[in-house]
Each structure stands twice: as structure tokens, then as C-alpha cells.
Design an enzyme around this catalytic site. Structure first.
Site, PDB file in Angstrom:
ATOM      1  N   HIS A   1       0.816  -1.212   0.000  1.00  0.00           N
ATOM      2  CA  HIS A   1       0.000   0.000   0.000  1.00  0.00           C
ATOM      3  C   HIS A   1       0.846   1.257   0.000  1.00  0.00           C
ATOM      4  O   HIS A   1       0.323   2.350  -0.045  1.00  0.00           O
ATOM      5  CB  HIS A   1      -0.897   0.023   1.244  1.00  0.00           C
ATOM      6  CG  HIS A   1      -0.121   0.258   2.508  1.00  0.00           C
ATOM      7  ND1 HIS A   1       0.555  -0.743   3.158  1.00  0.00           N
ATOM      8  CD2 HIS A   1       0.120   1.385   3.222  1.00  0.00           C
ATOM      9  CE1 HIS A   1       1.166  -0.247   4.219  1.00  0.00           C
ATOM     10  NE2 HIS A   1       0.920   1.039   4.283  1.00  0.00           N
TER      11      HIS A   1
HETATM   12  C1  UD1 Z   1      -1.928   5.460   5.748  1.00  0.00           C
HETATM   13  C2  UD1 Z   1      -0.655   6.052   6.351  1.00  0.00           C
HETATM   14  C3  UD1 Z   1       0.484   5.048   6.199  1.00  0.00           C
HETATM   15  C4  UD1 Z   1       0.085   3.719   6.821  1.00  0.00           C
HETATM   16  C5  UD1 Z   1      -1.232   3.226   6.238  1.00  0.00           C
HETATM   17  C6  UD1 Z   1      -1.676   1.988   6.933  1.00  0.00           C
HETATM   18  C7  UD1 Z   1      -0.241   8.474   6.225  1.00  0.00           C
HETATM   19  C8  UD1 Z   1       0.460   9.527   5.509  1.00  0.00           C
HETATM   20  N1  UD1 Z   1      -0.251   7.258   5.647  1.00  0.00           N
HETATM   21  O1  UD1 Z   1      -1.715   5.250   4.365  1.00  0.00           O
HETATM   22  O2  UD1 Z   1       1.635   5.538   6.868  1.00  0.00           O
HETATM   23  O3  UD1 Z   1       1.114   2.793   6.541  1.00  0.00           O
HETATM   24  O4  UD1 Z   1      -2.236   4.244   6.403  1.00  0.00           O
HETATM   25  O5  UD1 Z   1      -2.599   1.258   6.178  1.00  0.00           O
HETATM   26  O6  UD1 Z   1      -0.792   8.712   7.275  1.00  0.00           O
HETATM   27  N2  UD1 Z   1      -9.190   4.484   1.600  1.00  0.00           N
HETATM   28  C9  UD1 Z   1     -10.421   3.869   1.580  1.00  0.00           C
HETATM   29  N3  UD1 Z   1     -10.952   3.497   2.781  1.00  0.00           N
HETATM   30  C10 UD1 Z   1     -10.378   3.715   3.974  1.00  0.00           C
HETATM   31  C11 UD1 Z   1      -9.127   4.366   3.992  1.00  0.00           C
HETATM   32  C12 UD1 Z   1      -8.552   4.728   2.783  1.00  0.00           C
HETATM   33  O7  UD1 Z   1     -10.993   3.649   0.535  1.00  0.00           O
HETATM   34  O8  UD1 Z   1     -10.928   3.354   5.022  1.00  0.00           O
HETATM   35  C13 UD1 Z   1      -8.559   4.843   0.299  1.00  0.00           C
HETATM   36  C14 UD1 Z   1      -8.874   6.258  -0.156  1.00  0.00           C
HETATM   37  O9  UD1 Z   1      -9.015   6.242  -1.534  1.00  0.00           O
HETATM   38  C15 UD1 Z   1      -7.629   7.017   0.221  1.00  0.00           C
HETATM   39  C16 UD1 Z   1      -6.531   5.978   0.049  1.00  0.00           C
HETATM   40  O10 UD1 Z   1      -7.137   4.745   0.437  1.00  0.00           O
HETATM   41  O11 UD1 Z   1      -7.414   8.136  -0.591  1.00  0.00           O
HETATM   42  C17 UD1 Z   1      -5.319   6.225   0.906  1.00  0.00           C
HETATM   43  O12 UD1 Z   1      -5.675   6.358   2.281  1.00  0.00           O
HETATM   44  P1  UD1 Z   1      -4.791   7.251   3.290  1.00  0.00           P
HETATM   45  O13 UD1 Z   1      -5.357   7.123   4.647  1.00  0.00           O
HETATM   46  O14 UD1 Z   1      -4.586   8.620   2.761  1.00  0.00           O
HETATM   47  O15 UD1 Z   1      -3.378   6.589   3.219  1.00  0.00           O
HETATM   48  P2  UD1 Z   1      -2.915   5.072   3.371  1.00  0.00           P
HETATM   49  O16 UD1 Z   1      -2.328   4.664   2.080  1.00  0.00           O
HETATM   50  O17 UD1 Z   1      -4.004   4.260   3.951  1.00  0.00           O
HETATM   51  N1  UDP Z   2      -3.323  -6.386   8.608  1.00  0.00           N
HETATM   52  C1  UDP Z   2      -4.572  -6.980   8.818  1.00  0.00           C
HETATM   53  N2  UDP Z   2      -5.304  -7.354   7.738  1.00  0.00           N
HETATM   54  C2  UDP Z   2      -4.853  -7.202   6.459  1.00  0.00           C
HETATM   55  C3  UDP Z   2      -3.584  -6.607   6.260  1.00  0.00           C
HETATM   56  C4  UDP Z   2      -2.845  -6.205   7.353  1.00  0.00           C
HETATM   57  O1  UDP Z   2      -4.977  -7.167   9.964  1.00  0.00           O
HETATM   58  O2  UDP Z   2      -5.572  -7.571   5.527  1.00  0.00           O
HETATM   59  C5  UDP Z   2      -2.563  -5.912   9.778  1.00  0.00           C
HETATM   60  C6  UDP Z   2      -1.190  -6.535   9.953  1.00  0.00           C
HETATM   61  O3  UDP Z   2      -1.284  -7.665  10.767  1.00  0.00           O
HETATM   62  C7  UDP Z   2      -0.378  -5.419  10.582  1.00  0.00           C
HETATM   63  C8  UDP Z   2      -1.054  -4.157  10.143  1.00  0.00           C
HETATM   64  O4  UDP Z   2      -2.299  -4.537   9.581  1.00  0.00           O
HETATM   65  O5  UDP Z   2      -0.438  -5.478  11.999  1.00  0.00           O
HETATM   66  C9  UDP Z   2      -0.218  -3.444   9.123  1.00  0.00           C
HETATM   67  O6  UDP Z   2      -0.939  -2.392   8.585  1.00  0.00           O
HETATM   68  P1  UDP Z   2      -0.525  -1.693   7.241  1.00  0.00           P
HETATM   69  O7  UDP Z   2       0.303  -2.598   6.418  1.00  0.00           O
HETATM   70  O8  UDP Z   2      -1.780  -1.157   6.662  1.00  0.00           O
HETATM   71  O9  UDP Z   2       0.293  -0.425   7.748  1.00  0.00           O
HETATM   72  P2  UDP Z   2       1.835  -0.183   8.127  1.00  0.00           P
HETATM   73  O10 UDP Z   2       2.219  -1.145   9.173  1.00  0.00           O
HETATM   74  O11 UDP Z   2       2.639  -0.299   6.888  1.00  0.00           O
HETATM   75  O12 UDP Z   2       1.831   1.231   8.608  1.00  0.00           O
END
Ligand code: UD1
Ligand code: UDP
Length: 440
Positions: free
Chosen positions: A209
Site C-alpha cells: 500500500h
Molecule cells: C496510511 C498512512 C500510512 C500507513 C497506512 C496503513 C499516512 C500519511 N499514511 O496510508 O503511513 O502505513 O495508512 O494502512 O498517514 N481508503 C479507503 N478506505 C479507507 C481508507 C482509505 O478507501 O478506510 C482509500 C482512499 O481512496 C484514500 C486511500 O485509500 O485516498 C489512501 O488512504 P490514506 O489514509 O490517505 O493513506 P494510506 O495509504 O491508507
Molecule cells: N493487517 C490486517 N489485515 C490485512 C492486512 C494487514 O490485519 O488484511 C494488519 C497486519 O497484521 C499489521 C497491520 O495490519 O499489523 C499493518 O498495517 P498496514 O500494512 O496497513 O500499515 P503499516 O504497518 O505499513 O503502517
């Protein structure tokens, strides 16, 4: 004492759950504020359910958006709640926008900030997470740090050792506690869909992601090329919503989804995901948390990045950085799949993230600071402390603690030859060079 926890995304919920639980067990007053950055049921609510923590007291529903808009909305919402609730300390976790917003707002209201999972550095300023974690560290009062290596990052940036607490990572607490529960419960019907994961072999769990991967068509294409070649594996890919969107926009979703050995599924709840990862032969990921979980669960990991703020996993031998280079991904994946000795060595890599008592150590430190009045942010006249920065080559058997007593000083950095060491209280300094602040 009142503790406020700010969280907003899936990994923050998972990693703060053990701390929320520990605070509640001790009967300490607490509030939990959700920024609403993640809002889909499978990115948020399911984790409160699986980790058995109460729904947040506040949700400011910021939703998705640009960094400026999202962070700005968070700051406004967080400020209103903090002004009302007046907690003694605000806890933020990791490196998301919630960490940046929470730490800035709380510190400007003169509320102590505790940064959980502090001190990590990728040294890559193109990552929003690197900016967030550095900014949060600048404004924090208490630092809960997973490893000595991360603590050294903070010392090298000039932070005082006195507020650093090496606690391990709460992800280990969550993993240990919930894996057993997950195994007893089995997979949820819904997440299995038509996949019989329980009876599947050769599982490769894939997650990605990270903006620098999934928002870049060339990088995703290169990764997909490698996935095509790994046709002996059952690749299970619980897809992050960001990734689903970009793959669809690039016209790559169907191509990947049509591969027989690739199973794209919706994001899994924590209990299902733990079962999936622990049953995997290999994890391919760009996730931060998953690099930590892989080494905790003894599963070899290949990280789809060119750098990591979790270098301990690489030096321990459980994780290899493969970037988004098709050949490098394949070469390493095939080595793990075909060379059992190599795979065994990766599985046996020691876990650098502690014993699963990170939440306890964190709340112990907060309670101690509260009792000693150290959570109060003091006016300048109260904190002025006159000291001289000094350096010494130590040529006697003396521990850090005894050196500090003798010199009425606080050691800052320790060099053992070319290597920087963390000044743990009982470290024997004989033969080392130290820098320290001597009080006058
Ligand atoms: C965010 C964090 C990242 C973290 C990740 C965990 C920041 C800058 N980024 O990234 O550090 O590793 O979360 O997963 O804070 N969206 C949905 N539904 C949701 C949430 C998001 O559809 O519930 C989609 C939207 O299109 C959105 C995109 O995902 O624009 C990105 O979501 P965003 O929260 O901005 O960043 P992440 O990539 O999730
Ligand atoms: N995770 C989960 N379900 C999924 C994918 C990830 O429960 O389908 C959990 C995973 O066990 C880990 C956390 O989500 O603890 C990691 O989140 P993510 O990769 O979104 O964010 P990051 O750690 O890179 O910030």
C-alpha cells in the site's frame, strides 16, 4: 491521571490496543480519539472488535484527502477535544498523519506527548511517514522506543537519554495475545469466500500500500511481473483500498486478478490475518507492521522497498529488501522456496522487538512520570539547568550508572571503537569514548 490516545489507521489501532487495554486494566482514566483517516469497516471497526477494545470516545471523521487537508482537519478536531478533555498526556503511535497532527496540537497546548514506536528512521525524506515521525519526535516528552538501534537514532539527533524508554514494540504483545485466540476461533466464514486457506499449502501472503510503490505504475508493473512467475505459490493478497484504486486506475487489476495462483481478497480482520501470515511460507510486503510481525511469527519476509526504518529485521536475518525489481524479488523468493537451509535460517532470526511486555513497560513509565510531576510542561525558568558538554575516554571498569553518579552527569553518546552503543545503565564503559552533560 487522564491519558488520551489518538489513532486513525489500521496499524495504529492494532499497536495501541495493548496499551489501551493496559490503561483500562489499571483503572486509569482514558479517552480514545479516532481521526477517521481509515473509515471502511474492514480498515477500522473490525479491529476494535477483533482486539476487544471499546469503540473510540471521539471520531472526527477526517476521511481521505491530500496531506495538507487531512492533517489540517485532524488538527482542528483534535484541538477541540483536547481543550475540552484536558488530558495529562497524549499518546500517538508510529508515523501516520495522526501522529503529526496529534503531536503538534498537544505540544502547543503544553500537554505532554508520548510517542509510541519512536526513533525509527528510514532516512528517506520522500516518505510522508519519515516527515511525520521526525516531527512528532521533536515535540514529544516521552519516547517509547522498540530497540536500542532506534534509541541511538534519537541520541544522534541530540535527544536526551533521560526521556527515552526502550520498551520493544506493542505489535509483539498484540501478536502473542491474539494468535492463540485466532487459532481457537478459526477463519471467519466470510473471509474464506471460496478459498480453503485452512487446507492450502505454499501460501505467500502479499500486502502492499506504500505510496511510492502503488502510486507508481512502473514499480507496480515490475512487482506484478514477479508475481506472475511465482506460479507454484498460492498468493493471497488482501488488498488495501488505496492499492485497489490505483491498480484499477492503471488498468492492472484484472490482469492480476485473472492469474490462477493469485487470490485478491478484501482486507482481513486481525484474527484472520494472523492465521494467514503464520501459515505462510513467505511474506512479500511493503508494510511496516508486517516486517515486524513476520520476524515475530518466524516467517521469512521480502520487503518491497529500497530502505527500511526497521533495519533490525534485516541484520537479524529475517527480512531482505528487494525493492520493486522483478529479478531481485524472484531471485530471493526462489532461494527461500528452494533452499530449505536458507529458509530455516531466516525463520530462526531472533526477534528484536521484545517479549510482548511493551504495553506494560510503556504504562509503567507513564505512571512513574505522572507521580513524579514530570508530565507537567514547565515554564523556561523552571527547566534551565546549567551543564557543560564534555567528552572522555574511559579506561576503568565502570558502568554507565556509576559514571553518571561520579561525574554528576548524564551520558549522551557512547562509542565502542567505530560503533555507537546505547548507554544502557549497566553497560561497562571500559575502553569506550563517551560524551556527557556534566551539571555545574
Ligand atoms: C496510511 C498512512 C500510512 C500507513 C497506512 C496503513 C499516512 C500519511 N499514511 O496510508 O503511513 O502505513 O495508512 O494502512 O498517514 N481508503 C479507503 N478506505 C479507507 C481508507 C482509505 O478507501 O478506510 C482509500 C482512499 O481512496 C484514500 C486511500 O485509500 O485516498 C489512501 O488512504 P490514506 O489514509 O490517505 O493513506 P494510506 O495509504 O491508507
Ligand atoms: N493487517 C490486517 N489485515 C490485512 C492486512 C494487514 O490485519 O488484511 C494488519 C497486519 O497484521 C499489521 C497491520 O495490519 O499489523 C499493518 O498495517 P498496514 O500494512 O496497513 O500499515 P503499516 O504497518 O505499513 O503502517
Amino acid at each position: 491521571m487522564k491519558i488520551a490516545t489518538i489513532l486513525g489507521t489500521r496499524p495504529e489501532i492494532i499497536k495501541m490496543a495493548p496499551i489501551i487495554d493496559e490503561i483500562s486494566k489499571r483503572g486509569i482514566d482514558q479517552i480514545v480519539l479516532h481521526t477517521g483517516q481509515h473509515y471502511d469497516e474492514e480498515m477500522s471497526d473490525n479491529f476494535f472488535r477483533d482486539l476487544e477494545i471499546p469503540a473510540p470516545d471521539y471520531n472526527i471523521h477526517v476521511g481521505s484527502g491530500t496531506h495538507g487537508k487531512q492533517t489540517g482537519l485532524m488538527m482542528k478536531g483534535i484541538e477541540e477535544v483536547l481543550l475540552d478533555e484536558k488530558p495529562d498526556i497524549v499518546l500517538v503511535q508510529g508515523d501516520t498523519n495522526a501522529v503529526l497532527a496529534g503531536a503538534l496540537v498537544a505540544s502547543k497546548l503544553h500537554i505532554a506527548v508520548g510517542h509510541v514506536e519512536s526513533g525509527l528512521r528510514s532516512f528517506d525524506m520522500t516518505m510522508p511517514e519519515e516527515i511525520n515521525r521526525r516531527a512528532a519526535d521533536v515535540t514529544s516528552s516521552m519516547y517509547f522506543i522498540p530497540t536500542e538501534q532506534s534509541a541511538i537514532n534519537l541520541l544522534a539527533e541530540g535527544f536526551s537519554r533521560k526521556n527515552l524508554f526502550i520498551t520493544g514494540n506493542t505489535v509483539v504483545d498484540a501478536c502473542f495475545r491474539h494468535l492463540e485466540i485466532a487459532k481457537k476461533r478459526g477463519f471467519e466464514e466470510e473471509s474464506l469466500a471460496e478459498l480453503d486457506i485452512e487446507n492450502m499449502e505454499n501460501i505467500l501472503t502479499l500486502t502492499m500500500h506504500r505510496a511510492e510503490n502503488v502510486d507508481d505504475k512502473q514499480r507496480v508493473t515490475n512487482i506484478i511481473e514477479a508475481l506472475k512467475e511465482l506460479s507454484d505459490m498460492n498468493i493471497i493478497f488482501p488488498i488495501h483500498p488505496r492499492t485497489k484504486n490505483t491498480l484499477q486506475n492503471f488498468g492492472l487489476f484484472d490482469e492480476l486478478n485473472n492469474l490462477n495462483h493469485v487470490h485478491i481478497i478484501k482486507p482481513l480482520g486481525y484474527l484472520d490475518f494472523l492465521q494467514l501470515t503464520s501459515a505462510s511460507t513467505l511474506i512479500l510486503t511493503d508494510s511496516g507492521g508486517l516486517q515486524e510481525e513476520a520476524i515475530t511469527l518466524n516467517v521469512p519476509a521480502l520487503t518491497l522497498r529500497y530502505n527500511t526504518e526497521r533495519p533490525e529485521t534485516v541484520t537479524a536475518g529475517g527480512n531482505i529488501l528487494v525493492g520493486s525489481d522483478t529479478d531481485v524479488i524472484l531471485e530471493n523468493a526462489n532461494k527461500i522456496l528452494n533452499d530449505s537451509e536458507f529458509a530455516e535460517k531466516m525463520k530462526k532470526a531472533p526477534n528484536p522487538y521484545g517479549q510482548g511486555d511493551s504495553a506494560k513497560l510503556t504504562v509503567d513509565a507513564i505512571e512513574d512520570y505522572y507521580k513524579r510531576g514530570l508530565l507537567d510542561i514547565k515554564a523556561p525558568e523552571d527547566i534551565m539547568d546549567s551543564f557543560t558538554r564534555k567528552m572522555a575516554n574511559v579506561d576503568e571498569d565502570i558502568t554507565v550508572l556509576d559514571f553518571e553518579k561520579k561525574e554528576n552527569a548524564l551520558i549522551h553518546m557512547v562509542f565502542d571503537g567505530e560503533k555507537m552503543r546505547y548507554p544502557a545503565d549497566d553497560l561497562n564503559l571500559n575502553g569506550m569514548m563517551v560524551t556527557y552533560d556534566a551539571r555545574e
